[in-house]
Design an enzyme around this catalytic site. Structure first.
Site, PDB file in Angstrom:
ATOM      1  N   LYS A  65     -80.169-109.918 -26.689  1.00 63.70           N
ATOM      2  CA  LYS A  65     -79.005-109.585 -27.038  1.00 63.70           C
ATOM      3  C   LYS A  65     -78.682-108.485 -28.097  1.00 63.70           C
ATOM      4  O   LYS A  65     -77.658-107.986 -27.945  1.00 63.70           O
ATOM      5  CB  LYS A  65     -78.487-110.956 -27.707  1.00 63.70           C
ATOM      6  N   SER A 125     -73.573-112.978 -27.644  1.00 62.66           N
ATOM      7  CA  SER A 125     -73.597-114.239 -28.144  1.00 62.66           C
ATOM      8  C   SER A 125     -73.723-113.712 -29.819  1.00 62.66           C
ATOM      9  O   SER A 125     -73.730-112.667 -30.303  1.00 62.66           O
ATOM     10  CB  SER A 125     -75.006-114.750 -27.937  1.00 62.66           C
ATOM     11  N   TYR A 166     -85.119-113.931 -27.181  1.00 67.18           N
ATOM     12  CA  TYR A 166     -83.558-113.926 -26.833  1.00 67.18           C
ATOM     13  C   TYR A 166     -82.669-113.011 -27.848  1.00 67.18           C
ATOM     14  O   TYR A 166     -82.132-112.224 -27.191  1.00 67.18           O
ATOM     15  CB  TYR A 166     -83.167-115.326 -26.778  1.00 67.18           C
TER      16      TYR A 166
END
Length: 343
Positions: A164, A147, A160
């Site tokens: 990542k 991402s 999150y």
């Protein structure tokens, strides 16, 4: 569960984690359309059954494997089941994740731990399982679905974003080790933009409004096409998907402090729609489990989501012109960002 297609003779063997919804679901279909054999790894029974049906109707062969990716032994067993069924593994796509929409102080320690175990360690365990079967053959590709948030943290998604970022570092280490060993196994990472997926209906949300992707929003098929391309062109270390991803990552490299201020001003509202949070939460159990509902690949943002990305075409077909246009767009976006922050 296996389909009856003809892919067994000609198709590659693909493993997709988090295959029941969103990007994983769209990616499984995209590989199946090429005639590949696709192993679907996830927790939810309804989603797995529906995904397997789509794979078979698209022309592939499906193998359903129920697994929680934060359980290393279960992931190893899943990989062995794929090999026992299909003979080997050509491509392993790490995609499964979960998250929490909330300020740091409102995310409980066990929630941080769970997000990290699924979203980061799930990739570690998946990569190790894939390597165990790929390295003896000296061939295979691991695709890490990333991402823009692997480089650039945003408010309200600290768990999150942290996971990542960790994947990014892990993948760079793995890539260096494979290069050192002159291995025929490849690893690459695909950095994605905001997508129209069901995650915004099932991720734990403690914001005042309903969760939504930051605009511009892309359809999950845009991501799926990039992942399929990356699986066949894994000598390239990384792919950026969507103009917003390019703009964000270049702005973060050029003016990170200004980007901090811009995101502080805009991203609390940009991640929320009107409405009250609700619905199933997939942090601890599959969202389709007790509800008997298949969420599919798309969320409820079809009206605004775009189905193609000119930047992605330039990325796939990059030459001097494509690279110049991509970097130029990022620099212009960074300058525009600086102007917005100074207002």
């Amino acid at each position: 569960m296996r389909g009856k297609g003809t892919a067994h003779e000609h198709g590659r063997v693909i493993v997709v984690t988090g295959a029941t919804g969103g990007v994983g679901r769209a990616t499984a279909r995209a590989f199946a359309a090429r005639g590949d054999r696709v192993a679907l790894l996830a927790r939810g029974r309804e989603g797995l059954a529906a995904a397997a049906d789509e794979v078979q109707r698209a022309g592939g062969e499906a193998l359903v494997v129920g697994v929680d990716v934060c359980d290393a032994k279960a992931v190893d067993a899943a990989a062995q089941q794929v090999v026992d069924t299909f003979g080997h593994i050509d491509v392993w796509v790490n995609n499964a994740f979960t998250g929490v929409f909330a300020p740091v102080t409102e995310v409980a320690p066990d929630e941080f731990r769970r997000v990290t175990e699924v979203t980061y360690l799930g990739y570690v365990f998946g990569s190790r399982a894939a390597l165990r079967h790929m390295r003896p053959r000296d061939r295979g590709t691991i695709v890490q679905v990333g991402s823009a948030l692997a480089y650039r943290g945003i408010p309200l998604q600290s768990a999150y974003c942290g996971a990542k970022h960790a994947i990014q570092g892990f993948n760079e280490s793995l890539r260096c080790e494979l290069l050192h060993a002159r291995s025929g196994v490849r690893t690459t990472m695909v950095q994605l933009p905001g997508l129209n997926t069901p995650q915004f209906d099932w991720v734990l949300n403690r914001m005042a409004g309903r969760a939504r992707p930051v605009a511009p929003v892309y359809q999950p098929e845009v991501a799926a096409r990039a992942i399929v391309h990356a699986a066949s062109h894994a000598r390239r270390r990384e792919y950026w998907v969507g103009g917003s991803t390019v703009a964000t990552l270049i702005a973060n490299a050029v003016v990170p402090g200004l980007l901090d201020r811009y995101l502080a001003r805009t991203n609390f509202d940009a991640q929320q729609d009107e409405g009250t949070p609700g619905g199933p939460v997939n942090l601890w159990a599959p969202a389709d489990g007790p509800h008997g509902h298949d969420f599919g690949a798309h969320g409820h943002f079809d009206d605004e989501a775009v189905a193609d990305s000119p930047q992605q075409w330039l990325s796939r077909n990059r030459g001097r012109l494509g690279a110049a246009l991509t970097v130029g767009a990022g620099i212009l976006a960074a300058r525009r960002l600086a102007g917005l922050v100074r207002r």
